[in-house]
Motif scaffolding. Structure first.
Motif, PDB file in Angstrom:
ATOM      1  N   ALA A 162       0.852  -1.191   0.000  1.00 48.14           N
ATOM      2  CA  ALA A 162       0.000   0.000   0.000  1.00 48.14           C
ATOM      3  C   ALA A 162       0.884   1.235   0.000  1.00 48.14           C
ATOM      4  N   ASP A 163       0.506   2.221  -0.808  1.00 50.64           N
ATOM      5  CA  ASP A 163       1.251   3.476  -0.887  1.00 50.64           C
ATOM      6  C   ASP A 163       0.410   4.606  -0.320  1.00 50.64           C
ATOM      7  N   ARG A 164       1.085   5.499   0.403  1.00 54.20           N
ATOM      8  CA  ARG A 164       0.449   6.735   0.861  1.00 54.20           C
ATOM      9  C   ARG A 164       1.525   7.797   0.909  1.00 54.20           C
ATOM     10  N   GLY A 165       1.360   8.828   0.102  1.00 54.83           N
ATOM     11  CA  GLY A 165       2.365   9.883   0.052  1.00 54.83           C
ATOM     12  C   GLY A 165       3.698   9.326  -0.397  1.00 54.83           C
ATOM     13  N   ASP A 166       4.733   9.616   0.382  1.00 52.62           N
ATOM     14  CA  ASP A 166       6.090   9.159   0.056  1.00 52.62           C
ATOM     15  C   ASP A 166       6.463   7.878   0.785  1.00 52.62           C
ATOM     16  N   ALA A 167       5.471   7.059   1.148  1.00 51.05           N
ATOM     17  CA  ALA A 167       5.766   5.834   1.896  1.00 51.05           C
ATOM     18  C   ALA A 167       5.013   4.643   1.306  1.00 51.05           C
ATOM     19  N   THR A 168       5.608   3.463   1.478  1.00 50.75           N
ATOM     20  CA  THR A 168       5.006   2.212   1.026  1.00 50.75           C
ATOM     21  C   THR A 168       5.028   1.214   2.174  1.00 50.75           C
ATOM     22  N   ALA A 169       3.882   0.592   2.427  1.00 48.61           N
ATOM     23  CA  ALA A 169       3.786  -0.481   3.426  1.00 48.61           C
ATOM     24  C   ALA A 169       3.801  -1.804   2.681  1.00 48.61           C
ATOM     25  N   VAL A 170       4.651  -2.720   3.139  1.00 52.40           N
ATOM     26  CA  VAL A 170       4.744  -4.047   2.535  1.00 52.40           C
ATOM     27  C   VAL A 170       4.462  -5.070   3.628  1.00 52.40           C
ATOM     28  N   ALA A 171       3.433  -5.928   3.396  1.00 53.28           N
ATOM     29  CA  ALA A 171       3.034  -6.924   4.388  1.00 53.28           C
ATOM     30  C   ALA A 171       3.679  -8.268   4.087  1.00 53.28           C
ATOM     31  N   TYR A 172       4.188  -8.883   5.144  1.00 51.97           N
ATOM     32  CA  TYR A 172       4.711 -10.247   5.086  1.00 51.97           C
ATOM     33  C   TYR A 172       3.807 -11.104   5.956  1.00 51.97           C
ATOM     34  N   ASP A 173       4.208 -12.289   6.395  1.00 48.03           N
ATOM     35  CA  ASP A 173       3.315 -13.173   7.140  1.00 48.03           C
ATOM     36  C   ASP A 173       2.815 -12.582   8.456  1.00 48.03           C
ATOM     37  N   ASP A 174       3.694 -11.955   9.229  1.00 47.52           N
ATOM     38  CA  ASP A 174       3.280 -11.473  10.547  1.00 47.52           C
ATOM     39  C   ASP A 174       3.770 -10.066  10.853  1.00 47.52           C
ATOM     40  N   LYS A 175       4.097  -9.316   9.819  1.00 51.49           N
ATOM     41  CA  LYS A 175       4.591  -7.958  10.038  1.00 51.49           C
ATOM     42  C   LYS A 175       4.390  -7.115   8.799  1.00 51.49           C
ATOM     43  N   VAL A 176       4.409  -5.803   9.022  1.00 48.85           N
ATOM     44  CA  VAL A 176       4.342  -4.834   7.929  1.00 48.85           C
ATOM     45  C   VAL A 176       5.581  -3.959   8.038  1.00 48.85           C
ATOM     46  N   VAL A 177       6.286  -3.812   6.931  1.00 49.02           N
ATOM     47  CA  VAL A 177       7.481  -2.968   6.874  1.00 49.02           C
ATOM     48  C   VAL A 177       7.111  -1.725   6.068  1.00 49.02           C
ATOM     49  N   ILE A 178       7.446  -0.556   6.626  1.00 44.70           N
ATOM     50  CA  ILE A 178       7.128   0.703   5.943  1.00 44.70           C
ATOM     51  C   ILE A 178       8.425   1.340   5.471  1.00 44.70           C
ATOM     52  N   GLN A 179       8.466   1.661   4.182  1.00 44.19           N
ATOM     53  CA  GLN A 179       9.640   2.256   3.565  1.00 44.19           C
ATOM     54  C   GLN A 179       9.262   3.611   2.999  1.00 44.19           C
ATOM     55  N   GLY A 180      10.261   4.456   2.807  1.00 48.14           N
ATOM     56  CA  GLY A 180      10.014   5.737   2.166  1.00 48.14           C
ATOM     57  C   GLY A 180      10.414   6.914   3.025  1.00 48.14           C
ATOM     58  N   ALA A 181      10.273   8.094   2.452  1.00 46.34           N
ATOM     59  CA  ALA A 181      10.733   9.324   3.108  1.00 46.34           C
ATOM     60  C   ALA A 181       9.812   9.786   4.223  1.00 46.34           C
TER      61      ALA A 181
END
Length: 197
Positions: free
Chosen positions: A34-53
């Motif tokens: 999922a993208d919002r603004g300058d960030a992307t959330a990536v879901a794995y089995d039991d966690k979400v990693v958020i990347q971006g500015a």
């Protein structure tokens, strides 16, 4: 890069309820993105990693809202006025929730202190805290915000009004002066931002 351990399907529902478009993952290991603004959330089995500015608003949607936080802030200016930066930290019983530091251009020490407090209050609001305990080593700012000192400088008066408006959005809040060593992390973040020029 925030990592949120959670039920990723519940996290997906939260994002969709907030109007964030959720897409399938790009690899076999990714459940969704999922993208919002300058960030992307990536879901794995039991966690979400958020990347971006700018991960803060996306992260705030995925974390449980409410609760109490301690906010530490510090502003730094080299010269008075001079190049300036802010630093802030949000802490709960689980540890540091978020922190930030950035340059703000040219400012006086007191202007930088107010800007740091405003940035921290905006972050706390984004995270949805109900109760906030603010701690900073700028006694003048603390006493002005509490109404113990007048604010004669028009620029500082305007910043004080902004701070009070932000504080009024919390169910409960306090603001207190603490020694510099208690505020060490916020001070480090402000100075690191200044040094990064």
């Amino acid at each position: 890069m925030p990592v949120i351990e959670c039920d990723v399907e519940r996290a997906r529902e939260r994002l969709e309820q907030a109007g964030v478009a959720v897409e399938p993952g790009n690899t076999d290991h990714e459940r969704w993105r999922a993208d919002r603004g300058d960030a992307t959330a990536v879901a794995y089995d039991d966690k979400v990693v958020i990347q971006g500015a700018s991960p803060r608003k996306l992260e705030a949607l995925l974390r449980d809202g409410g609760g109490r936080a301690h906010l530490y802030w510090d502003g730094a200016a080299r010269g008075n006025p001079g190049p300036a930066a802010v630093g802030w930290v949000l802490v709960t019983g689980d540890g540091i929730v978020a922190e930030g530091g950035e340059r703000i251009g040219r400012a006086t020490n007191n202007q930088a202190e107010y800007e740091a407090l405003i940035a921290a209050l905006e972050a706390a609001r984004d995270y949805g805290f109900d109760e906030l305990h603010c701690r900073g080593d700028a006694e003048l700012i603390v006493k002005q915000v509490r109404g113990e000192y007048d604010t004669n400088d028009p620029a500082l008066r305007e910043k004080r009004v902004t701070v009070r408006e932000h504080l009024s959005t919390f169910d409960e809040w306090t603001i207190e002066h603490v020694p510099r060593e208690v505020n060490e992390r916020a001070d480090e973040l402000a100075n690191e931002a200044l040094d990064a020029a």
